[in-house]
Motif scaffolding. Structure first.
Motif, PDB file in Angstrom:
ATOM      1  N   LEU A 103       0.750  -1.262  -0.092  1.00 36.04           N
ATOM      2  CA  LEU A 103      -0.216   0.015  -0.008  1.00 36.04           C
ATOM      3  C   LEU A 103       0.703   1.179   0.128  1.00 36.04           C
ATOM      4  O   LEU A 103       0.263   2.470  -0.166  1.00 36.04           O
ATOM      5  CB  LEU A 103      -0.984   0.062   1.190  1.00 36.04           C
ATOM      6  CG  LEU A 103      -1.940  -1.169   1.402  1.00 36.04           C
ATOM      7  CD1 LEU A 103      -2.916  -0.884   2.403  1.00 36.04           C
ATOM      8  CD2 LEU A 103      -2.846  -0.997  -0.163  1.00 36.04           C
ATOM      9  N   THR A 108      -1.409   6.412  -2.405  1.00 31.92           N
ATOM     10  CA  THR A 108      -2.285   5.869  -1.224  1.00 31.92           C
ATOM     11  C   THR A 108      -2.820   6.889  -0.612  1.00 31.92           C
ATOM     12  O   THR A 108      -4.259   6.832  -0.168  1.00 31.92           O
ATOM     13  CB  THR A 108      -1.335   5.226  -0.134  1.00 31.92           C
ATOM     14  OG1 THR A 108      -0.219   4.480  -0.971  1.00 31.92           O
ATOM     15  CG2 THR A 108      -1.755   4.720   0.877  1.00 31.92           C
ATOM     16  N   THR A 116      -7.327   5.693   3.014  1.00 38.81           N
ATOM     17  CA  THR A 116      -6.714   4.754   3.318  1.00 38.81           C
ATOM     18  C   THR A 116      -7.152   3.782   4.200  1.00 38.81           C
ATOM     19  O   THR A 116      -7.060   2.416   3.904  1.00 38.81           O
ATOM     20  CB  THR A 116      -5.146   5.312   3.747  1.00 38.81           C
ATOM     21  OG1 THR A 116      -4.773   6.446   2.658  1.00 38.81           O
ATOM     22  CG2 THR A 116      -4.329   4.251   4.120  1.00 38.81           C
ATOM     23  N   ARG A 117      -7.892   4.355   5.236  1.00 34.56           N
ATOM     24  CA  ARG A 117      -8.517   3.699   6.189  1.00 34.56           C
ATOM     25  C   ARG A 117      -9.522   2.537   5.532  1.00 34.56           C
ATOM     26  O   ARG A 117      -9.533   1.587   5.916  1.00 34.56           O
ATOM     27  CB  ARG A 117      -9.079   4.340   7.260  1.00 34.56           C
ATOM     28  CG  ARG A 117      -7.938   5.009   8.155  1.00 34.56           C
ATOM     29  CD  ARG A 117      -8.694   6.025   9.370  1.00 34.56           C
ATOM     30  NE  ARG A 117      -7.350   6.393   9.943  1.00 34.56           N
ATOM     31  CZ  ARG A 117      -7.898   7.510  11.018  1.00 34.56           C
ATOM     32  NH1 ARG A 117      -8.942   8.337  10.682  1.00 34.56           N
ATOM     33  NH2 ARG A 117      -6.721   7.932  11.891  1.00 34.56           N
ATOM     34  N   THR A 119      -9.676   1.407   2.424  1.00 30.30           N
ATOM     35  CA  THR A 119      -9.210   0.502   1.762  1.00 30.30           C
ATOM     36  C   THR A 119      -8.673  -0.750   2.507  1.00 30.30           C
ATOM     37  O   THR A 119      -8.731  -1.722   2.475  1.00 30.30           O
ATOM     38  CB  THR A 119      -8.042   1.211   1.082  1.00 30.30           C
ATOM     39  OG1 THR A 119      -8.534   2.273   0.122  1.00 30.30           O
ATOM     40  CG2 THR A 119      -7.352   0.094   0.208  1.00 30.30           C
ATOM     41  N   GLY A 120      -7.799  -0.466   3.843  1.00 28.41           N
ATOM     42  CA  GLY A 120      -7.473  -1.119   4.703  1.00 28.41           C
ATOM     43  C   GLY A 120      -8.509  -2.013   5.215  1.00 28.41           C
ATOM     44  O   GLY A 120      -8.466  -3.430   5.346  1.00 28.41           O
ATOM     45  N   ASP A 124      -8.902  -6.099   4.855  1.00 23.12           N
ATOM     46  CA  ASP A 124      -8.872  -6.887   6.229  1.00 23.12           C
ATOM     47  C   ASP A 124     -10.157  -7.870   6.285  1.00 23.12           C
ATOM     48  O   ASP A 124     -10.253  -9.010   6.701  1.00 23.12           O
ATOM     49  CB  ASP A 124      -9.042  -6.060   7.407  1.00 23.12           C
ATOM     50  CG  ASP A 124      -7.696  -5.379   7.673  1.00 23.12           C
ATOM     51  OD1 ASP A 124      -6.721  -5.813   7.127  1.00 23.12           O
ATOM     52  OD2 ASP A 124      -7.718  -4.374   8.219  1.00 23.12           O
ATOM     53  N   HIS A 130      -1.751  -6.822   3.688  1.00 24.11           N
ATOM     54  CA  HIS A 130      -1.203  -5.603   3.150  1.00 24.11           C
ATOM     55  C   HIS A 130      -0.492  -4.811   4.144  1.00 24.11           C
ATOM     56  O   HIS A 130      -0.531  -4.769   5.390  1.00 24.11           O
ATOM     57  CB  HIS A 130      -2.475  -4.451   2.795  1.00 24.11           C
ATOM     58  CG  HIS A 130      -3.352  -4.185   4.050  1.00 24.11           C
ATOM     59  ND1 HIS A 130      -3.182  -3.301   4.864  1.00 24.11           N
ATOM     60  CD2 HIS A 130      -4.587  -4.975   4.481  1.00 24.11           C
ATOM     61  CE1 HIS A 130      -4.244  -3.167   5.849  1.00 24.11           C
ATOM     62  NE2 HIS A 130      -4.955  -4.105   5.436  1.00 24.11           N
TER      63      HIS A 130
END
Length: 459
Positions: A103, A108, A116-117, A119-120, A124, A130
């Motif tokens: 990432l 990003t 970004t959060r 996407t994470g 997850d 990642h």
């Protein structure tokens, strides 16, 4: 004398996977839509390859969230466009076979911390590991782990090319840490002959803000640019030693808790025009492997660069674009302004087509790549297989950017270019039925030089 129970191998950098372990690595994933459901795009054959490995890695250059429910905003800084795709991209990546994603890259933070959060969270939820972004620098730089049948795989991700405000930092006293990326800061230098440097020094000394008595030695800083002496005019890059220290520690720690470790670096240097890596990268890759990395994967310049084998580990200096899908329906207004377009008049497709021309991504080399399959036996790299792919350069914009296995003549042309790019690193690539093969055995003519560990071709 080692006592029973003493931890005598905590610092081991050796590979420790079961025979037959395979790692697949590809380049940049710039996705805007799911692609596995489309039976017409030819991706199915590639998906079968991707799903065949223990560890399948790519660099994700797309934020993933539902724009209709998004609470963030496009940032004033962006990586060259505001990359975003719908939540369906997560399951699509899983269906393709990806289980490891980097990432840390210049896209990003296109949509800020919230992008970004989000996407994470998507990754997850579907179980894709990642690395490279986090709530502070320690989290962003830390290794993340994938459990496989043949061993535990760690991933360390950092970026040498990034937007300035996307760099993570750790807490300092009462000041909290900052969410962002794990980065490798580089000092960019322009190399010039000695006589040219003296001319620049005289110019600098003539300026009203020149500092008297200051000796720059072999370099001159003029108007924000750093010039230093070189044999010929060109570019040079000096990694920040503090970042190198942190990255090497993360690699060492990652390997202490894993059987196999991938290190990945996203950098565009010296530029998209170059088919050669920047001058700092080879020595950095060597240091990372010496610290415990089992593979070094570079990406960022949007085209292939050479392959090297060092101490029996693969170094991919760039794997180019794997998915280069520019069919995007959402774009930030700043990007329209940069190219003189008006979102009330021009469509996103109009903008992207214009921007692609301006950014000079019109050569076929930006639409050619490879799928690399590294197979390990007895904890040594035994064979590298390179499957050439093409991304539909001649297709209309709506169909361009999705990879498919290149037909035989095109595949051999891609591999011939990769042969040429890899020759400088002593790497011998054989072409067999449109597939590139690197055999890392004594009988193949590829061997390590004891004094340097660098792989050479004796043929």
């Amino acid at each position: 004398m080692t006592q029973v129970g003493e931890f005598d191998n905590v610092g081991s950098t050796a590979t420790n996977v079961a025979d037959g372990f395979t790692m697949i690595a590809v380049g940049d994933l710039m996705m805007r839509r799911p692609i596995t459901k489309n039976e017409r795009n030819g991706f199915g054959d590639i998906a079968e390859i991707l799903r065949s490995a223990d560890a399948t890695f790519g660099n994700l250059e797309t934020n993933i969230f539902d724009i209709r429910a998004f609470n963030g905003s496009p940032q004033a800084e962006h990586g060259g466009s505001y990359h975003v795709g719908p939540p369906e991209l997560g399951p699509d990546l899983k269906t393709m076979g990806f289980n490891l994603l980097a990432l840390a890259n210049n896209h990003t933070f296109d949509w800020g911390v919230e992008g970004t959060r989000q996407t994470g969270r998507v990754l997850d939820q579907i179980g894709i590991i990642h690395a490279g972004a986090g709530e502070n620098l320690a989290q962003a730089g830390a290794a993340r782990y994938l459990e496989t049948a043949r061993g535990r795989v760690a991933l360390v991700s950092f970026a040498a090319t990034f937007t300035p405000m996307s760099r993570a930092c750790d807490p300092a006293g009462e000041a909290p840490g900052r969410p962002g990326l794990a980065t490798l800061r580089l000092t960019h230098c322009i190399l010039v002959p000695p006589e040219m440097l003296e001319s620049l020094r005289r110019i600098r000394k003539s300026l009203p803000d020149s500092i008297l008595g200051r000796d720059d030695g072999d370099r001159v800083v003029l108007a924000g640019a750093t010039f230093k002496t070189g044999e010929k005019v060109g570019y040079s890059f000096e990694p920040d030693p503090r970042d190198i220290r942190d990255i090497l520690r993360n690699v060492r720690q990652g390997k202490q808790f894993a059987d196999f470790l991938i290190v990945t670096n996203h950098g565009h240097e010296p530029g998209e025009w170059s088919q050669e890596p920047p001058d700092y990268e080879q020595s950095l890759a060597y240091k990372l492997i010496d610290a415990g990395a089992d593979a070094y994967v570079g990406h960022g310049p949007h085209q292939l660069r050479g392959i090297e084998i060092y101490r029996g580990r693969p170094i991919f200096y760039s794997l180019g674009n794997f998915i280069f899908d520019n069919l995007q329906t959402v774009e930030g207004s700043d990007f329209f302004s940069e190219y003189g377009k008006d979102p009330r008049v021009d469509t996103v497709a109009d903008l992207l087509a214009h921007a692609m021309n301006e950014q000079q991504f019109q050569g076929t080399e930006f639409y050619e790549s490879i799928v690399t399959v590294s197979r390990f036996e007895q904890n040594q790299l035994a064979e590298l297989r390179l499957f050439p792919v093409e991304l539909g350069y001649s297709e209309r914009l709506a169909d361009r950017g999705v990879p498919r296995l290149a037909p035989r003549p095109h595949a051999e042309a891609i591999l011939a270019r990769l042969q040429r790019l890899s020759k400088a690193f002593g790497t011998h690539i054989i072409i067999e039925n449109g597939v590139g093969v690197i055999r890392v055995t004594s009988s193949s003519g590829v061997h390590s030089i004891a004094c340097s560990g660098r792989t050479t071709d004796s043929s």
